[in-house]
Design a protein around this motif. Structure first.
Motif, PDB file in Angstrom:
ATOM      1  N   ALA A   9      10.854  50.939 -29.192  1.00  0.00           N
ATOM      2  CA  ALA A   9      10.036  51.569 -30.245  1.00  0.00           C
ATOM      3  C   ALA A   9       9.370  52.818 -29.708  1.00  0.00           C
ATOM      4  CB  ALA A   9       8.987  50.579 -30.747  1.00  0.00           C
ATOM      5  N   SER A  10       8.877  52.712 -28.476  1.00  0.00           N
ATOM      6  CA  SER A  10       8.198  53.845 -27.870  1.00  0.00           C
ATOM      7  C   SER A  10       9.172  55.014 -27.675  1.00  0.00           C
ATOM      8  CB  SER A  10       7.557  53.360 -26.567  1.00  0.00           C
ATOM      9  OG  SER A  10       7.265  54.386 -25.715  1.00  0.00           O
ATOM     10  N   ARG A  17       8.498  41.265 -31.409  1.00  0.00           N
ATOM     11  CA  ARG A  17       7.409  41.259 -30.409  1.00  0.00           C
ATOM     12  C   ARG A  17       7.923  41.290 -28.976  1.00  0.00           C
ATOM     13  NH1 ARG A  17       3.826  43.732 -32.586  1.00  0.00           N
ATOM     14  NH2 ARG A  17       4.288  43.469 -34.763  1.00  0.00           N
ATOM     15  N   ARG A  40       4.231  62.946 -26.050  1.00  0.00           N
ATOM     16  CA  ARG A  40       5.345  63.390 -26.898  1.00  0.00           C
ATOM     17  C   ARG A  40       4.901  64.593 -27.738  1.00  0.00           C
ATOM     18  NH1 ARG A  40       4.844  57.984 -30.220  1.00  0.00           N
ATOM     19  NH2 ARG A  40       3.113  58.591 -31.547  1.00  0.00           N
ATOM     20  N   ARG A  97      10.005  59.789 -37.249  1.00  0.00           N
ATOM     21  CA  ARG A  97       8.621  59.832 -37.747  1.00  0.00           C
ATOM     22  C   ARG A  97       8.603  60.320 -39.189  1.00  0.00           C
ATOM     23  NH1 ARG A  97       5.681  58.387 -33.519  1.00  0.00           N
ATOM     24  NH2 ARG A  97       3.919  58.275 -34.925  1.00  0.00           N
ATOM     25  N   ARG A 152       4.330  53.546 -21.059  1.00  0.00           N
ATOM     26  CA  ARG A 152       4.257  53.603 -22.529  1.00  0.00           C
ATOM     27  C   ARG A 152       3.128  54.563 -22.949  1.00  0.00           C
ATOM     28  NH1 ARG A 152       4.100  49.838 -27.198  1.00  0.00           N
ATOM     29  NH2 ARG A 152       3.353  48.004 -26.123  1.00  0.00           N
ATOM     30  N   ASP A 189       3.605  57.878 -25.194  1.00  0.00           N
ATOM     31  CA  ASP A 189       2.889  57.985 -26.479  1.00  0.00           C
ATOM     32  C   ASP A 189       1.943  59.186 -26.511  1.00  0.00           C
ATOM     33  OD1 ASP A 189       4.246  55.751 -27.310  1.00  0.00           O
ATOM     34  OD2 ASP A 189       2.523  54.391 -27.231  1.00  0.00           O
ATOM     35  N   ALA A 212       9.508  46.683 -27.877  1.00  0.00           N
ATOM     36  CA  ALA A 212       8.361  47.603 -27.767  1.00  0.00           C
ATOM     37  C   ALA A 212       8.746  48.872 -27.012  1.00  0.00           C
ATOM     38  CB  ALA A 212       7.195  46.904 -27.066  1.00  0.00           C
ATOM     39  N   TYR A 218       8.317  51.152 -36.275  1.00  0.00           N
ATOM     40  CA  TYR A 218       9.050  51.736 -35.138  1.00  0.00           C
ATOM     41  C   TYR A 218       9.796  50.639 -34.367  1.00  0.00           C
ATOM     42  CZ  TYR A 218       6.432  55.818 -36.416  1.00  0.00           C
ATOM     43  OH  TYR A 218       5.930  56.870 -37.137  1.00  0.00           O
ATOM     44  N   ARG A 219       9.148  49.488 -34.254  1.00  0.00           N
ATOM     45  CA  ARG A 219       9.817  48.355 -33.604  1.00  0.00           C
ATOM     46  C   ARG A 219      11.045  47.950 -34.418  1.00  0.00           C
ATOM     47  NH1 ARG A 219       6.486  44.832 -30.076  1.00  0.00           N
ATOM     48  NH2 ARG A 219       4.600  45.973 -29.580  1.00  0.00           N
ATOM     49  N   GLY A 273      -2.056  52.043 -35.994  1.00  0.00           N
ATOM     50  CA  GLY A 273      -0.946  52.697 -35.304  1.00  0.00           C
ATOM     51  C   GLY A 273      -1.415  53.658 -34.240  1.00  0.00           C
ATOM     52  N   ARG A 274      -0.740  54.809 -34.177  1.00  0.00           N
ATOM     53  CA  ARG A 274      -1.051  55.817 -33.159  1.00  0.00           C
ATOM     54  C   ARG A 274      -1.515  57.133 -33.787  1.00  0.00           C
ATOM     55  NH1 ARG A 274       0.433  51.768 -31.043  1.00  0.00           N
ATOM     56  NH2 ARG A 274       1.327  51.427 -28.978  1.00  0.00           N
ATOM     57  N   ASP A 275      -1.025  57.400 -35.013  1.00  0.00           N
ATOM     58  CA  ASP A 275      -1.259  58.715 -35.624  1.00  0.00           C
ATOM     59  C   ASP A 275      -1.746  58.601 -37.063  1.00  0.00           C
ATOM     60  OD1 ASP A 275       1.034  57.636 -36.700  1.00  0.00           O
ATOM     61  OD2 ASP A 275       2.080  59.552 -36.845  1.00  0.00           O
ATOM     62  N   ILE A 276      -2.395  57.494 -37.381  1.00  0.00           N
ATOM     63  CA  ILE A 276      -2.817  57.300 -38.777  1.00  0.00           C
ATOM     64  C   ILE A 276      -3.922  58.300 -39.134  1.00  0.00           C
ATOM     65  CG2 ILE A 276      -3.616  55.644 -40.509  1.00  0.00           C
ATOM     66  CD1 ILE A 276      -0.894  54.985 -39.108  1.00  0.00           C
ATOM     67  N   GLY A 304       3.212  50.007 -36.187  1.00  0.00           N
ATOM     68  CA  GLY A 304       4.043  49.820 -34.986  1.00  0.00           C
ATOM     69  C   GLY A 304       5.284  48.999 -35.331  1.00  0.00           C
ATOM     70  N   ALA A 305       5.135  48.083 -36.302  1.00  0.00           N
ATOM     71  CA  ALA A 305       6.259  47.227 -36.700  1.00  0.00           C
ATOM     72  C   ALA A 305       7.399  48.069 -37.280  1.00  0.00           C
ATOM     73  CB  ALA A 305       5.800  46.184 -37.722  1.00  0.00           C
TER      74      ALA A 305
HETATM   75  O1  C5P Z   1       1.610  49.226 -31.758  1.00  0.00           O
HETATM   76  P1  C5P Z   1       2.933  48.783 -31.224  1.00  0.00           P
HETATM   77  O2  C5P Z   1       2.911  48.360 -29.787  1.00  0.00           O
HETATM   78  O3  C5P Z   1       3.593  47.761 -32.098  1.00  0.00           O
HETATM   79  O4  C5P Z   1       3.860  50.082 -31.299  1.00  0.00           O
HETATM   80  C1  C5P Z   1       5.120  50.149 -30.684  1.00  0.00           C
HETATM   81  C2  C5P Z   1       5.441  51.603 -30.372  1.00  0.00           C
HETATM   82  O5  C5P Z   1       5.641  52.306 -31.610  1.00  0.00           O
HETATM   83  C3  C5P Z   1       4.329  52.364 -29.655  1.00  0.00           C
HETATM   84  O6  C5P Z   1       4.443  52.323 -28.251  1.00  0.00           O
HETATM   85  C4  C5P Z   1       4.484  53.778 -30.161  1.00  0.00           C
HETATM   86  O7  C5P Z   1       5.376  54.483 -29.344  1.00  0.00           O
HETATM   87  C5  C5P Z   1       5.125  53.616 -31.518  1.00  0.00           C
HETATM   88  N1  C5P Z   1       4.205  53.867 -32.629  1.00  0.00           N
HETATM   89  C6  C5P Z   1       4.014  55.180 -33.028  1.00  0.00           C
HETATM   90  N2  C5P Z   1       3.229  55.470 -34.104  1.00  0.00           N
HETATM   91  C7  C5P Z   1       2.619  54.493 -34.770  1.00  0.00           C
HETATM   92  C8  C5P Z   1       2.757  53.137 -34.369  1.00  0.00           C
HETATM   93  C9  C5P Z   1       3.561  52.864 -33.269  1.00  0.00           C
HETATM   94  O8  C5P Z   1       4.550  56.091 -32.406  1.00  0.00           O
HETATM   95  N3  C5P Z   1       1.869  54.799 -35.841  1.00  0.00           N
END
Ligand code: C5P
Length: 217
Positions: free
Chosen positions: A88-89, A80, A181, A98, A174, A178, A85, A38-39, A123-126, A35-36
């Motif tokens: 990032a989203s 943070r 998409r 990506r 959010r 997420d 955030a 994308y942030r 993360g979200r898609d690991i 996530g860091a």
């Molecule tokens: O986990 P975190 O809140 O730090 O992630 C911030 C944003 O980054 C998420 O809302 C998501 O949209 C995106 N993200 C993602 N894929 C990841 C990690 C984070 O799309 N592997």
């Protein structure tokens, strides 16, 4: 031989970051909070006064980040902020962003830094996209109300005066972005173990996760 990867995915405020840190500590593995990344893209754009809705600018920013930039950004307190955030989203829905961050994540998983014997990526898609062959896949979640309450308490703890309805609406927005998409939406991998921690203590969550890790590795 490739090193074991533990993939931990889940929605915002699910506790996956804390869990990933504890699992990495317990196993002696390297940790990557994806996530860091994308942030970091969002924060770089915000600081440059760029339009977060500009997909080409977002892609160019993601491509321009070096490992040194990423390391510096991960220690930046502004990473943070809720504005970061949300940004990032937004940028994370851009396919070019990506793609640009994919190689960095895969290289980390294949060659964990400091000679660590394995890697934890959260993360979200690991488990679905970045490391589909991960030895262990956990999907950590909790109800949206529970997650909004956690975020509310966290903001209060920072001395802010949040409005609960706003925090809940932001969490839903959010989640929506997420999960809906087109590229790499937030969804559990078919072979992920789902941990719903709405009614669990942090210790119970850790014990459950480590039991799965020991069973799979
Ligand atoms: O986990 P975190 O809140 O730090 O992630 C911030 C944003 O980054 C998420 O809302 C998501 O949209 C995106 N993200 C993602 N894929 C990841 C990690 C984070 O799309 N592997």
């Amino acid at each position: 031989m490739s090193r074991p990867v533990i993939a931990i995915d889940g929605p915002a405020a699910s506790g996956k970051g804390t869990l990933a840190r504890k699992v990495a500590e317990a196993m002696g593995y390297a940790l990557l909070d994806t996530g860091a990344l994308y942030r970091g893209v969002a924060l770089t754009m915000i600081r440059a006064g760029a339009d977060l809705g500009d997909a080409d600018a977002a892609t160019a920013t993601a491509r321009s980040l070096t490992a040194t930039d990423i390391d510096r950004l991960t220690h930046d307190p502004d990473l943070r902020l809720d504005t970061t955030a949300s940004g990032a989203s937004r940028v994370s829905a851009v396919p070019g962003v990506r793609q640009a961050l994919l190689d960095f994540q895969r290289a980390f998983a294949a060659n964990p830094p400091d000679g660590r014997p394995g890697a934890v990526l959260d993360g979200r898609d690991i488990g679905t996209v970045i490391c589909p062959d991960a030895a262990v896949k956990l999907f950590v979640t909790a109800s949206v109300d529970v997650r909004a309450k956690r975020r509310f308490a966290e903001l209060q703890g920072r001395g802010e005066k949040p409005d609960f309805a706003d925090v809940l609406a932001d969490m839903r927005a959010r989640d929506d972005r997420d999960t809906k998409r087109a590229v790499a939406p937030l969804v559990p991998a078919v072979d992920a173990v789902i941990i719903d921690n709405s009614d669990m203590s942090p210790q119970q969550v850790l014990d459950t996760a480590l039991a799965v890790v020991r069973e799979k590795l």
